[in-house]
Design an enzyme around this catalytic site. Structure first.
Site, mmCIF file in Angstrom:
data_model
loop_
_atom_site.group_PDB
_atom_site.id
_atom_site.type_symbol
_atom_site.label_atom_id
_atom_site.label_comp_id
_atom_site.label_asym_id
_atom_site.label_seq_id
_atom_site.Cartn_x
_atom_site.Cartn_y
_atom_site.Cartn_z
ATOM 1 N N CYS A 1 0.838 -1.207 0.000
ATOM 2 C CA CYS A 1 0.000 0.000 0.000
ATOM 3 C C CYS A 1 0.869 1.253 0.000
ATOM 4 O O CYS A 1 1.395 1.660 1.046
ATOM 5 C CB CYS A 1 -0.936 -0.017 1.210
ATOM 6 S SG CYS A 1 -2.029 1.411 1.264
ATOM 7 N N CYS B 1 -0.547 4.147 2.162
ATOM 8 C CA CYS B 1 -0.384 3.958 3.609
ATOM 9 C C CYS B 1 1.073 4.171 4.030
ATOM 10 O O CYS B 1 1.342 4.806 5.042
ATOM 11 C CB CYS B 1 -0.804 2.559 4.038
ATOM 12 S SG CYS B 1 -2.242 1.903 3.197
ATOM 13 N N ASP B 2 2.011 3.618 3.274
ATOM 14 C CA ASP B 2 3.404 3.565 3.741
ATOM 15 C C ASP B 2 4.370 4.469 2.979
ATOM 16 O O ASP B 2 5.539 4.578 3.359
ATOM 17 C CB ASP B 2 3.925 2.111 3.643
ATOM 18 C CG ASP B 2 3.094 1.168 4.500
ATOM 19 O OD1 ASP B 2 2.544 1.630 5.518
ATOM 20 O OD2 ASP B 2 2.985 -0.013 4.145
#
Ligand code: NAP
Length: 303
Positions: free
Chosen positions: A130, A133-134
């Protein structure tokens, strides 16, 4: 007993819930993890009508607001099995059981794994599925993205705004992604393409330090140094737990047509979980509407 139990609160499940409530059905909407499903990992969505350019997480919040406005509370649980009972269905969750006259399976699909050496070992230590997200962890660093579809190119574009350099690794000479995304990627000076390459190993010490790539034509190996690797190579259905009650296709998707009817009357499949050729947020939402309509008709004629 509710009229309909919906498994999954992604675009398909949330739309199904809204349509079912509009038809005055009582609804249980069960989500295993986070509402929005795969949508929340999309850096930007530019093909969902009415929103121009919107992040996937923002779009899922908007959908969730509509669900809550229709009076539905999300139940957090993972449904492991559906069984037929005399007057409907029993959905066995990890924490609770649920009973409903009809069921809509909208559990989406999960990100496929590469299966190469180091992928499992470095998950959470540089390997991610992701970028939204990261990606922030790689500010002014180097990140690699594996894949050649819309997800991989979107991830590469997203990371190009954060990282110093992005390496896009694809096993063929052309991308599967939309032409517009391919053009945008070509215009980015800090995205370097590694075509005709597969990842044979992800390497590192306590975190990822790079990847060993193999040229699919010559078999030549090379090492690319990077701080993170984002894997975006498509989707995998998670439907084994439903195979006793609905028919799956060769790939593990639930067999259902545009009407979302499965092989078992009263059970519908909507969104990425069903056999279909075009998996988009907008087609998942359309499935949600069709599945809810199917549930309404089923309840009117059978319950
Ligand atoms: P996808 O379109 O299936 O693409 C997967 C990519 O990964 C392909 O390029 C494939 O290579 C490659 N791949 C698969 N297995 C591999 C392996 N073992 N090693 C190396 N490469 C591998 O998947 P996706 O990009 O996740 O998209 C899934 C669906 O969601 C698609 O229908 C897509 O259009 C849709 N989507 C839409 C949007 C949007 O509309 N904004 C955004 C994201 C996703 P080959 O090309 O060689 O097969």
């Amino acid at each position: 007993m509710k009229d309909v139990a919906i498994i999954g609160a992604g675009a398909a499940g949330m739309t199904a819930a809204i349509y079912a409530r509009q038809a005055s059905l009582s609804v249980t909407l069960i989500e295993g993890y986070v509402c929005g499903g795969q949508m929340i990992g999309a850096p930007f969505v530019e093909n969902y009508p009415g929103y121009g350019s919107v992040s996937g997480s923002e779009l899922s919040v908007k959908m969730l607001e509509d669900v809550e406005r229709s009076g539905i509370k999300i139940t957090y649980d993972t449904v492991m099995k559906i069984s037929k009972e005399e007057n409907g269905f029993l959905l066995s969750g990890k924490t609770e059981d649920y009973r409903a006259r009809s069921a809509i399976i909208a559990n989406g699909a999960s990100r496929r794994k590469l299966g190469c050496l180091g992928e499992g070992e470095f998950f959470g230590k540089g390997v991610s599925y992701c970028a939204v997200c990261d990606g922030g962890l790689y500010k002014n660093k180097r990140a690699a993205v594996v894949g050649g579809g819309n997800s991989a190119l979107e991830d590469a574009l997203w990371l190009s705004g954060i990282c110093d350099e992005v390496y896009l690794i694809h096993r063929r000479g052309e991308f599967r992604a939309d032409e517009k995304l391919s053009l945008l990627v070509s215009e980015k000076k800090n995205i370097k393409k590694f075509m005709f390459r597969t990842v044979s190993e992800i390497i590192g010490d306590d975190r990822v330090t790079g990847a060993r790539l193999e040229d699919v034509e010559s078999g030549k190996l090379e090492t690319v140094e990077c701080d993170g690797i984002f894997i975006a190579i498509g989707l995998k259905p998670e439907n084994k737990r439903f195979e006793d009650i609905v028919e799956l296709d060769h790939y593990g998707y639930i067999r259902a047509g545009e009407d979302c009817l499965t092989s078992h009357s009263g059970i519908f499949a909507a969104g990425d979980t069903r056999s279909k050729s075009f998996r988009q947020i907008v087609t998942a939402a359309a499935d949600g509407a069709a599945a809810a309509r199917g549930a309404v008709e089923y309840i009117r004629s059978n319950c």
